[in-house]
Write a protein that holds these residues in place. Structure first.
Motif, mmCIF file in Angstrom:
data_model
loop_
_atom_site.group_PDB
_atom_site.id
_atom_site.type_symbol
_atom_site.label_atom_id
_atom_site.label_comp_id
_atom_site.label_asym_id
_atom_site.label_seq_id
_atom_site.Cartn_x
_atom_site.Cartn_y
_atom_site.Cartn_z
ATOM 1 N N LEU A 161 14.689 60.421 89.788
ATOM 2 C CA LEU A 161 14.892 61.021 91.106
ATOM 3 C C LEU A 161 15.012 62.538 91.009
ATOM 4 N N ASP A 162 15.823 62.990 90.058
ATOM 5 C CA ASP A 162 16.054 64.432 89.893
ATOM 6 C C ASP A 162 14.772 65.165 89.510
ATOM 7 N N MET A 163 13.894 64.475 88.788
ATOM 8 C CA MET A 163 12.635 65.090 88.357
ATOM 9 C C MET A 163 11.535 64.975 89.417
ATOM 10 N N ASP A 164 11.874 64.352 90.564
ATOM 11 C CA ASP A 164 10.900 64.126 91.646
ATOM 12 C C ASP A 164 9.740 63.259 91.190
ATOM 13 N N TRP A 165 10.015 62.327 90.303
ATOM 14 C CA TRP A 165 8.986 61.402 89.837
ATOM 15 C C TRP A 165 8.891 60.160 90.712
ATOM 16 N N VAL A 166 9.901 59.939 91.561
ATOM 17 C CA VAL A 166 9.839 58.874 92.568
ATOM 18 C C VAL A 166 10.147 59.523 93.914
ATOM 19 N N PRO A 167 9.451 59.109 94.976
ATOM 20 C CA PRO A 167 9.627 59.764 96.282
ATOM 21 C C PRO A 167 10.997 59.520 96.906
ATOM 22 N N LYS A 168 11.629 58.394 96.588
ATOM 23 C CA LYS A 168 12.958 58.098 97.129
ATOM 24 C C LYS A 168 13.662 57.115 96.189
ATOM 25 N N ALA A 169 14.936 56.881 96.442
ATOM 26 C CA ALA A 169 15.702 55.975 95.585
ATOM 27 C C ALA A 169 15.121 54.566 95.639
ATOM 28 N N ILE A 170 15.034 53.930 94.457
ATOM 29 C CA ILE A 170 14.563 52.544 94.405
ATOM 30 C C ILE A 170 15.613 51.634 95.036
ATOM 31 N N ILE A 171 16.868 51.849 94.648
ATOM 32 C CA ILE A 171 17.992 51.148 95.262
ATOM 33 C C ILE A 171 18.914 52.212 95.863
ATOM 34 N N PRO A 172 19.229 52.146 97.137
ATOM 35 C CA PRO A 172 20.142 53.130 97.739
ATOM 36 C C PRO A 172 21.482 53.141 97.013
ATOM 37 N N ARG A 173 22.109 54.300 96.960
ATOM 38 C CA ARG A 173 23.334 54.479 96.175
ATOM 39 C C ARG A 173 24.399 53.443 96.501
ATOM 40 N N ARG A 174 24.570 53.131 97.767
ATOM 41 C CA ARG A 174 25.634 52.200 98.161
ATOM 42 C C ARG A 174 25.299 50.744 97.863
ATOM 43 N N GLN A 175 24.046 50.466 97.523
ATOM 44 C CA GLN A 175 23.634 49.083 97.298
ATOM 45 C C GLN A 175 23.648 48.685 95.826
ATOM 46 N N TRP A 176 23.954 49.631 94.956
ATOM 47 C CA TRP A 176 24.034 49.279 93.534
ATOM 48 C C TRP A 176 25.242 48.372 93.311
ATOM 49 N N PRO A 177 25.099 47.347 92.470
ATOM 50 C CA PRO A 177 26.259 46.489 92.163
ATOM 51 C C PRO A 177 27.387 47.323 91.565
ATOM 52 N N LYS A 178 28.601 47.027 91.958
ATOM 53 C CA LYS A 178 29.756 47.779 91.486
ATOM 54 C C LYS A 178 29.934 47.599 89.978
ATOM 55 N N ILE A 179 30.246 48.703 89.296
ATOM 56 C CA ILE A 179 30.490 48.647 87.854
ATOM 57 C C ILE A 179 31.949 48.244 87.632
ATOM 58 N N GLU A 180 32.146 47.126 86.973
ATOM 59 C CA GLU A 180 33.497 46.635 86.724
ATOM 60 C C GLU A 180 33.704 46.478 85.220
ATOM 61 N N PHE A 181 34.490 47.375 84.655
ATOM 62 C CA PHE A 181 34.751 47.336 83.219
ATOM 63 C C PHE A 181 35.822 46.301 82.904
ATOM 64 N N LYS A 182 35.728 45.762 81.696
ATOM 65 C CA LYS A 182 36.791 44.883 81.223
ATOM 66 C C LYS A 182 38.047 45.707 80.972
ATOM 67 N N ASP A 183 39.182 45.056 81.136
ATOM 68 C CA ASP A 183 40.447 45.743 80.931
ATOM 69 C C ASP A 183 40.577 46.166 79.467
ATOM 70 N N LYS A 184 40.969 47.422 79.246
ATOM 71 C CA LYS A 184 41.078 47.945 77.882
ATOM 72 C C LYS A 184 42.509 48.385 77.611
ATOM 73 N N ARG A 185 42.902 48.315 76.359
ATOM 74 C CA ARG A 185 44.259 48.702 75.986
ATOM 75 C C ARG A 185 44.254 49.267 74.573
ATOM 76 N N GLY A 186 45.372 49.871 74.222
ATOM 77 C CA GLY A 186 45.511 50.397 72.877
ATOM 78 C C GLY A 186 46.085 49.360 71.923
ATOM 79 N N ILE A 187 45.926 49.611 70.641
ATOM 80 C CA ILE A 187 46.507 48.759 69.609
ATOM 81 C C ILE A 187 48.000 49.088 69.495
ATOM 82 N N THR A 188 48.821 48.074 69.469
ATOM 83 C CA THR A 188 50.261 48.308 69.353
ATOM 84 C C THR A 188 50.630 48.579 67.894
ATOM 85 N N LEU A 189 51.817 49.136 67.684
ATOM 86 C CA LEU A 189 52.281 49.409 66.319
ATOM 87 C C LEU A 189 52.371 48.112 65.521
ATOM 88 N N LYS A 190 52.854 47.051 66.152
ATOM 89 C CA LYS A 190 52.972 45.758 65.456
ATOM 90 C C LYS A 190 51.596 45.253 65.027
#
Length: 344
Positions: free
Chosen positions: A140-169
């Motif tokens: 899109l930024d390079m003007d290689w496509v005339p318009k968005a293939i999928i509109p911004r609001r229609q992209w599936p939501k990115i849902e990451f898995k819950d992440k945490r740090g390693i405990t001392l134990k």
């Protein structure tokens, strides 16, 4: 011009319509050949005028950019790769080799429909969603496509898995179960430094300044400089490592994926789950926040320019917030001390 839709009859006598573009077949729910062919003709007629318009558009677009009508998503993948370096480039190349992208590699940008992208997303993971967005936005930024293939609001939501740090134990369990002195040193360095698995694995003796007790290195991902003072615990670990060259010679020669697999095996043997080598970065950030380590220092150590990223790493830190009353009293006491000092 080739017709997009074809009609054919199966052995059971039912006629089907084949979409040659999307490579899909749908039942017409009829055994009457004339009815089937009329439906197929109507579908092709509905597309004929848009197809002619597209040919006219191609003629104009080619005049401004000869590659416009023939550019494929594979060529976009290559163009994006040219903008990246080091580990970021390796991650991009690895992502672009994933199977879900196979369906669009040779697809021309000008012939791409939302269904093509949705198919890629349906076969992929969160990572596929992220990298397809980047690929799409670059085009899109390079003007290689005339318009968005999928509109911004229609992209599936990115849902990451819950992440945490390693405990001392958990960290201590991993160390007890590890028989290799080099691997134990590696895990300890990750715990104390909070660097990425590759940055720590590639530390050299020359990165350690014993005179001022500082470890300094450039992050492989961003090139940003990290300078971290170290205390007695880390000094004891560094004292047992080589005095020149790589601090962890064998581990430095391994691929990221191989180090990650070795760690997962170690965790499995020691009963630790839900973490990866990257979890050591979360652990460092969580510990820093709990200890009241200034955010700007944590940001520098983690090598992130963004405070938001640093906060994301530390979001699971357990903080006991002091009362405003305590802070006000402390500020008042400091003011009295300064005034007393000037009066004396």
């Amino acid at each position: 011009m080739k017709e997009r839709y074809l009609v054919f009859q199966r052995k059971n006598g039912i006629f089907f319509l084949e979409d040659r573009l999307l490579k899909k077949q749908n039942s017409l729910k009829t055994r009457d050949e004339e009815t089937a062919r009329r439906i197929c003709h109507a579908k092709n007629e509905a597309l004929r005028q848009p197809a002619i318009n597209l040919q006219i558009a191609r003629a104009y677009l080619t005049a401004g950019d000869p590659n416009y009508v023939n550019r494929t998503w594979q060529s976009v993948m290559g163009a994006v790769a040219q903008t990246k370096k080091r580990n970021t480039l390796l991650r991009w190349e690895r992502a672009m080799k994933e199977t879900p992208f196979d369906s669009i590699r040779d697809l021309k940008l000008i012939e791409t429909h939302p269904e093509h992208f949705l198919e890629v997303l349906s076969k992929g993971t969160v990572s596929t969603n992220i990298f397809l967005r980047r690929l799409h936005n670059f085009a899109l930024d390079m003007d290689w496509v005339p318009k968005a293939i999928i509109p911004r609001r229609q992209w599936p939501k990115i849902e990451f898995k819950d992440k945490r740090g390693i405990t001392l134990k958990e960290h201590e369990k991993i160390l007890i179960g590890e028989g290799s002195a080099e691997w134990r040193a590696y895990y300890n360095l990750l715990w104390h430094i909070g660097g990425s698995q590759s940055d720590v694995a590639n530390l050299r003796a020359e990165d350690v300044d014993w005179e001022i007790r500082v470890i300094g290195f450039n992050r492989m991902k961003t090139g940003s400089v990290v300078q971290l003072s170290f205390g007695s615990e880390l000094a004891n670990i560094l004292n047992d490592l080589p005095g020149e060259g790589f601090l962890l010679p064998r581990i430095a020669m391994m691929k990221e994926s191989d180090r990650a697999k070795a760690f997962i095996r170690r965790c499995g043997l020691t009963g630790v789950s839900g973490v990866s080598l990257h979890s050591y970065r979360y652990s460092w950030a969580e510990r820093a926040k709990e200890a009241g380590y200034p955010e700007r220092f944590a940001q520098e150590n983690l090598g992130h320019r963004s405070k938001a990223v640093t906060r994301a790493y530390a979001k699971k830190a357990k903080m006991k917030l002091p009362s405003l009353e305590e802070y006000e009293k402390e500020a008042a006491n400091k003011l009295v001390e300064r005034q007393s000092g000037r009066g004396g």
